[in-house]
Structures are given as C-alpha cells and as structure tokens.
Scaffold this motif. Structure first.
Motif, mmCIF file in Angstrom:
data_model
loop_
_atom_site.group_PDB
_atom_site.id
_atom_site.type_symbol
_atom_site.label_atom_id
_atom_site.label_comp_id
_atom_site.label_asym_id
_atom_site.label_seq_id
_atom_site.Cartn_x
_atom_site.Cartn_y
_atom_site.Cartn_z
ATOM 1 N N THR A 56 -32.844 8.487 40.995
ATOM 2 C CA THR A 56 -31.814 9.355 40.428
ATOM 3 C C THR A 56 -32.240 9.799 39.031
ATOM 4 O OG1 THR A 56 -30.568 7.574 39.373
ATOM 5 C CG2 THR A 56 -29.996 8.111 41.670
ATOM 6 N N VAL A 57 -31.586 10.829 38.564
ATOM 7 C CA VAL A 57 -31.834 11.345 37.220
ATOM 8 C C VAL A 57 -31.624 10.232 36.196
ATOM 9 C CG1 VAL A 57 -30.952 12.952 35.491
ATOM 10 C CG2 VAL A 57 -31.335 13.739 37.833
ATOM 11 N N ALA A 58 -30.596 9.405 36.384
ATOM 12 C CA ALA A 58 -30.310 8.305 35.453
ATOM 13 C C ALA A 58 -31.479 7.331 35.334
ATOM 14 C CB ALA A 58 -29.048 7.568 35.877
ATOM 15 N N ASP A 59 -32.271 7.222 36.387
ATOM 16 C CA ASP A 59 -33.408 6.296 36.375
ATOM 17 C C ASP A 59 -34.495 6.701 35.381
ATOM 18 O OD1 ASP A 59 -32.317 4.664 38.398
ATOM 19 O OD2 ASP A 59 -33.253 5.867 39.994
ATOM 20 N N ILE A 60 -34.637 8.002 35.122
ATOM 21 C CA ILE A 60 -35.762 8.437 34.277
ATOM 22 C C ILE A 60 -35.353 9.262 33.057
ATOM 23 C CG2 ILE A 60 -37.290 8.408 36.288
ATOM 24 C CD1 ILE A 60 -37.414 11.530 35.941
ATOM 25 N N MET A 61 -34.080 9.582 32.935
ATOM 26 C CA MET A 61 -33.653 10.442 31.825
ATOM 27 C C MET A 61 -33.824 9.732 30.485
ATOM 28 S SD MET A 61 -29.514 10.265 32.009
ATOM 29 C CE MET A 61 -28.629 8.804 31.476
ATOM 30 N N THR A 62 -33.860 10.528 29.435
ATOM 31 C CA THR A 62 -33.817 10.005 28.079
ATOM 32 C C THR A 62 -32.339 9.934 27.710
ATOM 33 O OG1 THR A 62 -35.930 11.025 27.545
ATOM 34 C CG2 THR A 62 -34.503 10.431 25.690
ATOM 35 N N LYS A 63 -31.880 8.735 27.403
ATOM 36 C CA LYS A 63 -30.464 8.544 27.078
ATOM 37 C C LYS A 63 -30.175 8.976 25.642
ATOM 38 C CE LYS A 63 -29.723 4.861 30.331
ATOM 39 N NZ LYS A 63 -30.582 3.845 30.754
ATOM 40 N N ASP A 64 -28.954 9.400 25.420
ATOM 41 C CA ASP A 64 -28.481 9.776 24.085
ATOM 42 C C ASP A 64 -29.463 10.677 23.341
ATOM 43 O OD1 ASP A 64 -26.171 8.144 24.428
ATOM 44 O OD2 ASP A 64 -27.373 6.389 23.917
ATOM 45 N N PRO A 65 -29.701 11.883 23.865
ATOM 46 C CA PRO A 65 -30.679 12.765 23.223
ATOM 47 C C PRO A 65 -30.239 13.213 21.830
ATOM 48 C CG PRO A 65 -29.391 13.989 24.815
ATOM 49 C CD PRO A 65 -29.004 12.541 24.953
ATOM 50 N N VAL A 66 -31.216 13.495 20.999
ATOM 51 C CA VAL A 66 -30.950 14.070 19.686
ATOM 52 C C VAL A 66 -30.400 15.467 19.919
ATOM 53 C CG1 VAL A 66 -32.011 14.844 17.542
ATOM 54 C CG2 VAL A 66 -32.823 12.762 18.651
ATOM 55 N N CYS A 67 -29.319 15.816 19.239
ATOM 56 C CA CYS A 67 -28.682 17.130 19.368
ATOM 57 C C CYS A 67 -28.463 17.699 17.974
ATOM 58 C CB CYS A 67 -27.332 17.015 20.074
ATOM 59 S SG CYS A 67 -27.385 16.325 21.726
ATOM 60 N N THR A 68 -28.210 18.996 17.902
ATOM 61 C CA THR A 68 -27.840 19.624 16.644
ATOM 62 C C THR A 68 -26.834 20.724 16.916
ATOM 63 O OG1 THR A 68 -28.686 20.534 14.565
ATOM 64 C CG2 THR A 68 -29.665 21.377 16.605
ATOM 65 N N GLU A 69 -26.134 21.127 15.884
ATOM 66 C CA GLU A 69 -25.166 22.204 16.042
ATOM 67 C C GLU A 69 -25.878 23.546 16.159
ATOM 68 O OE1 GLU A 69 -21.717 22.148 13.480
ATOM 69 O OE2 GLU A 69 -21.912 19.975 13.275
ATOM 70 N N ALA A 70 -25.364 24.394 17.012
ATOM 71 C CA ALA A 70 -25.964 25.707 17.260
ATOM 72 C C ALA A 70 -25.948 26.584 16.013
ATOM 73 C CB ALA A 70 -25.242 26.406 18.413
ATOM 74 N N THR A 71 -25.092 26.271 15.046
ATOM 75 C CA THR A 71 -24.992 27.074 13.825
ATOM 76 C C THR A 71 -26.066 26.732 12.797
ATOM 77 O OG1 THR A 71 -23.412 25.493 12.911
ATOM 78 C CG2 THR A 71 -22.510 27.419 14.066
ATOM 79 N N LYS A 72 -26.816 25.666 13.037
ATOM 80 C CA LYS A 72 -27.877 25.266 12.104
ATOM 81 C C LYS A 72 -29.050 26.242 12.209
ATOM 82 C CE LYS A 72 -25.908 21.371 10.835
ATOM 83 N NZ LYS A 72 -25.339 21.148 9.568
ATOM 84 N N SER A 73 -29.878 26.268 11.189
ATOM 85 C CA SER A 73 -31.014 27.195 11.161
ATOM 86 C C SER A 73 -32.107 26.769 12.146
ATOM 87 C CB SER A 73 -31.613 27.252 9.753
ATOM 88 O OG SER A 73 -32.291 26.046 9.461
ATOM 89 N N VAL A 74 -32.937 27.717 12.510
ATOM 90 C CA VAL A 74 -34.075 27.449 13.374
ATOM 91 C C VAL A 74 -35.007 26.439 12.696
ATOM 92 C CG1 VAL A 74 -36.117 28.460 14.460
ATOM 93 C CG2 VAL A 74 -33.952 29.683 14.528
ATOM 94 N N ILE A 75 -35.156 26.547 11.386
ATOM 95 C CA ILE A 75 -36.014 25.619 10.642
ATOM 96 C C ILE A 75 -35.481 24.194 10.757
ATOM 97 C CG2 ILE A 75 -36.918 25.018 8.359
ATOM 98 C CD1 ILE A 75 -38.152 27.562 9.716
ATOM 99 N N LYS A 76 -34.155 24.025 10.681
ATOM 100 C CA LYS A 76 -33.550 22.702 10.844
ATOM 101 C C LYS A 76 -33.846 22.164 12.247
ATOM 102 C CE LYS A 76 -30.911 19.364 9.381
ATOM 103 N NZ LYS A 76 -31.459 18.385 8.452
ATOM 104 N N GLY A 77 -33.779 23.029 13.230
ATOM 105 C CA GLY A 77 -34.113 22.632 14.594
ATOM 106 C C GLY A 77 -35.560 22.204 14.715
ATOM 107 N N LEU A 78 -36.444 22.958 14.080
ATOM 108 C CA LEU A 78 -37.873 22.623 14.090
ATOM 109 C C LEU A 78 -38.102 21.265 13.422
ATOM 110 C CD1 LEU A 78 -40.839 23.302 14.588
ATOM 111 C CD2 LEU A 78 -40.822 24.613 12.464
ATOM 112 N N GLU A 79 -37.437 21.025 12.311
ATOM 113 C CA GLU A 79 -37.558 19.741 11.622
ATOM 114 C C GLU A 79 -37.134 18.588 12.533
ATOM 115 O OE1 GLU A 79 -35.154 20.316 8.138
ATOM 116 O OE2 GLU A 79 -36.761 21.351 7.054
ATOM 117 N N LEU A 81 -37.093 18.637 15.913
ATOM 118 C CA LEU A 81 -38.065 18.527 17.003
ATOM 119 C C LEU A 81 -39.290 17.742 16.547
ATOM 120 C CD1 LEU A 81 -37.957 22.108 18.570
ATOM 121 C CD2 LEU A 81 -37.154 20.004 19.634
ATOM 122 N N ILE A 82 -39.820 18.089 15.378
ATOM 123 C CA ILE A 82 -41.008 17.410 14.860
ATOM 124 C C ILE A 82 -40.685 15.973 14.476
ATOM 125 C CG2 ILE A 82 -42.664 17.351 12.948
ATOM 126 C CD1 ILE A 82 -42.558 20.454 12.999
ATOM 127 N N GLY A 83 -39.599 15.797 13.739
ATOM 128 C CA GLY A 83 -39.226 14.468 13.259
ATOM 129 C C GLY A 83 -38.932 13.477 14.375
#
Length: 126
Positions: A56-79, A81-83
């Motif tokens: 099942t998906v639960a068997d291999i998924m990454t739990k509690d993924p890092v998320c961000t608000e859609a209103t944040k800048s692309v640069i914040k998103g990049l930070e 992703l990298i971090g």
C-alpha cells in the motif's frame, strides 16, 4: 491525491496519467498523512524487486511531509527544498475540502505542489 490504503501500483499509475512525480497521501477524514514520490517507488519497491500491487501507499510513503504556504515566495520554497533535501513540496492555503485535503498541523488545505521542475522553469524564465 491518493489514499494511504491504495496500492503503490495505483499511485504510480495515477502519477503517470497526471504526468507528475508525486502525490499527496490522505488518511482518515481526508487529512494529509504523507507524500509518495517516484523516488519512494524506485528506492523502496523497484530496487528491492518488490511488487507494486502487493504494497500500500502507506508502506512506502514519506510521513509528515514538509509543506509551505502557497503565498510564500519561490525563493522560500527553493530554500525549503534544498534545506530538507526533497524534490516536492505541498503548498498550503485557505480553502474547502474541494480544494484539497486538510493539513491538520496548520489548519490549511493542500492547494498545489512545488517541485524542483517548477523552480528550474522559474529561473529559466527570469
């Protein structure tokens, strides 16, 4: 979006149909429980030679993924992703169940996905 009780095969099929590299995973009450990516499939299923129809998906998924608000800048998103060393970042915003599953920690809904592919397109268009 895909349920954590769905087969990995169904998740990979849906990703292929939608031409995406990840899906937000939902659990009870249409809440975010994780994220499944092509890389999860490759590392946890394909390399060990396991059948995608038997897990099942639960068997291999990454739990509690890092998320961000859609209103944040692309640069914040990049930070983020990298971090965090990830390639896909669920985006959160105001909305209803029709917009996406509930991220219980923030009280917001998943309204999109930012991927490394989006960042590359953004930089290329500058």
């Amino acid at each position: 979006f895909i349920s954590e009780t769905s087969s990995v095969y169904d998740a990979i099929k849906l990703m292929s149909e939608k031409d995406v590299g990840s899906l937000v995973v939902t659990g009870t009450g249409y809440t975010v429980t994780g994220i499944i990516t092509e890389r999860d499939f490759l590392v946890k299923m394909a390399l060990p030679g396991l059948s995608a129809k038997d897990k099942t998906v639960a068997d291999i998924m990454t739990k509690d993924p890092v998320c961000t608000e859609a209103t944040k800048s692309v640069i914040k998103g990049l930070e983020l992703l990298i971090g965090q060393g990830c390639r896909h970042l669920p985006l959160l915003g105001e909305g209803t169940e029709e917009d996406g599953p509930l991220h219980t920690e923030s009280g917001l809904r998943v309204v999109g996905m930012l991927s490394s592919k989006h960042i590359i397109r953004y930089v290329y268009d500058l």
